[in-house]
Design an enzyme around this catalytic site. Structure first.
Site, PDB file in Angstrom:
ATOM      1  N   ASP A  30       0.639  -1.242  -0.080  1.00  0.00           N
ATOM      2  CA  ASP A  30       0.007   0.072   0.072  1.00  0.00           C
ATOM      3  C   ASP A  30       0.870   1.356   0.045  1.00  0.00           C
ATOM      4  OD1 ASP A  30      -3.182   0.243   1.007  1.00  0.00           O
ATOM      5  OD2 ASP A  30      -1.837   2.108   1.025  1.00  0.00           O
ATOM      6  N   ILE A  31       0.567   2.214  -0.943  1.00  0.00           N
ATOM      7  CA  ILE A  31       1.276   3.411  -0.963  1.00  0.00           C
ATOM      8  C   ILE A  31       1.405   4.339   0.574  1.00  0.00           C
ATOM      9  CG2 ILE A  31      -0.612   4.907  -1.773  1.00  0.00           C
ATOM     10  CD1 ILE A  31       1.485   5.677  -4.008  1.00  0.00           C
ATOM     11  N   GLU A  94     -12.535   2.845  -1.251  1.00  0.00           N
ATOM     12  CA  GLU A  94     -11.935   4.390  -1.796  1.00  0.00           C
ATOM     13  C   GLU A  94     -11.562   3.809  -3.649  1.00  0.00           C
ATOM     14  OE1 GLU A  94      -9.000   5.800   0.553  1.00  0.00           O
ATOM     15  OE2 GLU A  94     -10.714   7.017   1.674  1.00  0.00           O
ATOM     16  N   HIS A  99      -9.969  -5.542  -3.446  1.00  0.00           N
ATOM     17  CA  HIS A  99      -8.657  -5.872  -2.846  1.00  0.00           C
ATOM     18  C   HIS A  99      -8.823  -6.349  -1.390  1.00  0.00           C
ATOM     19  CE1 HIS A  99      -9.627  -1.549  -2.633  1.00  0.00           C
ATOM     20  NE2 HIS A  99      -9.223  -1.574  -1.464  1.00  0.00           N
TER      21      HIS A  99
HETATM   22  P1  5GP Z   1      -9.664   1.040   0.321  1.00  0.00           P
HETATM   23  O1  5GP Z   1     -10.064   2.483   1.165  1.00  0.00           O
HETATM   24  O2  5GP Z   1     -10.462   1.174  -1.128  1.00  0.00           O
HETATM   25  O3  5GP Z   1     -10.164  -0.242   0.905  1.00  0.00           O
HETATM   26  O4  5GP Z   1      -8.172   1.239  -0.107  1.00  0.00           O
HETATM   27  C1  5GP Z   1      -7.576   1.744  -0.997  1.00  0.00           C
HETATM   28  C2  5GP Z   1      -6.080   1.649  -0.615  1.00  0.00           C
HETATM   29  O5  5GP Z   1      -5.558   1.814  -1.830  1.00  0.00           O
HETATM   30  C3  5GP Z   1      -5.812   2.660   0.194  1.00  0.00           C
HETATM   31  O6  5GP Z   1      -5.289   2.094   1.357  1.00  0.00           O
HETATM   32  C4  5GP Z   1      -4.808   3.339  -0.510  1.00  0.00           C
HETATM   33  O7  5GP Z   1      -3.482   4.002   0.349  1.00  0.00           O
HETATM   34  C5  5GP Z   1      -4.260   2.693  -1.448  1.00  0.00           C
HETATM   35  N1  5GP Z   1      -3.754   3.393  -2.712  1.00  0.00           N
HETATM   36  C6  5GP Z   1      -4.587   3.925  -3.197  1.00  0.00           C
HETATM   37  N2  5GP Z   1      -3.796   4.493  -4.495  1.00  0.00           N
HETATM   38  C7  5GP Z   1      -2.803   3.716  -4.462  1.00  0.00           C
HETATM   39  C8  5GP Z   1      -1.657   3.369  -5.384  1.00  0.00           C
HETATM   40  O8  5GP Z   1      -1.377   4.237  -6.556  1.00  0.00           O
HETATM   41  N3  5GP Z   1      -0.679   2.824  -5.107  1.00  0.00           N
HETATM   42  C9  5GP Z   1      -0.425   1.839  -3.843  1.00  0.00           C
HETATM   43  N4  5GP Z   1       0.289   1.069  -3.996  1.00  0.00           N
HETATM   44  N5  5GP Z   1      -1.657   1.830  -3.151  1.00  0.00           N
HETATM   45  C10 5GP Z   1      -2.650   2.888  -3.438  1.00  0.00           C
END
Ligand code: 5GP
Ligand code: ZN
Length: 115
Positions: A30-31, A94, A99
């Site tokens: 995760d970034i 988000e 995932h």
């Molecule tokens: P969600 O809130 O959808 O479950 O998690 C999305 C995750 O994707 C977040 O933890 C965010 O930090 C990660 N994320 C968003 N954009 C990128 C990216 O471009 N690269 C990586 N490695 N992680 C990302």
């Protein structure tokens, strides 16, 4: 071309710190990690969320769940880890490409804080 950021990562268009890859799935860090180890496991197939999964995805989802402990152990999480799947706006999702977050290595607090 897909506008989905995880499709772009899976297609090599956007770089990532890769943890694992095979024909069906990709795992990458995760970034914006919330713990010392925080990576995501995604299907290469674009599936927006768990709400869009059907019987035809049973094997894929099963494979991902079984991969999680193996990849976690490879990242040093041999004492356990947290898996999180945020689903839909109501689940705080988000990025709308399914995932599994795999998180660990620090002090993992209770998931839900009760006052
Ligand atoms: P969600 O809130 O959808 O479950 O998690 C999305 C995750 O994707 C977040 O933890 C965010 O930090 C990660 N994320 C968003 N954009 C990128 C990216 O471009 N690269 C990586 N490695 N992680 C990302
Ligand atoms: Zn996608």
């Amino acid at each position: 071309m897909s506008e989905c950021i995880f499709c772009k990562i899976a297609g090599g268009e956007i770089p990532c710190r890769k943890v694992y890859e095979d024909d069906d799935v990709l795992a990458f860090h995760d970034i914006n990690p919330v713990a010392p180890v925080h990576f995501m496991l995604v299907p290469k197939l674009h599936l927006p969320s768990l709400m869009d999964a059907g019987r035809q995805h049973e094997a894929l989802l099963g494979k991902m769940l079984l991969l999680a402990p193996r990849l976690a152990a490879e990242q040093g999480l041999d004492n356990g880890f947290r898996t999180v799947i945020n689903t839909g706006k109501g689940g705080g999702q988000e990025v709308f490409h399914l995932h599994i977050h795999i998180i660990g290595g620090g002090n993992i607090p209770p998931m839900v804080r009760r006052s």
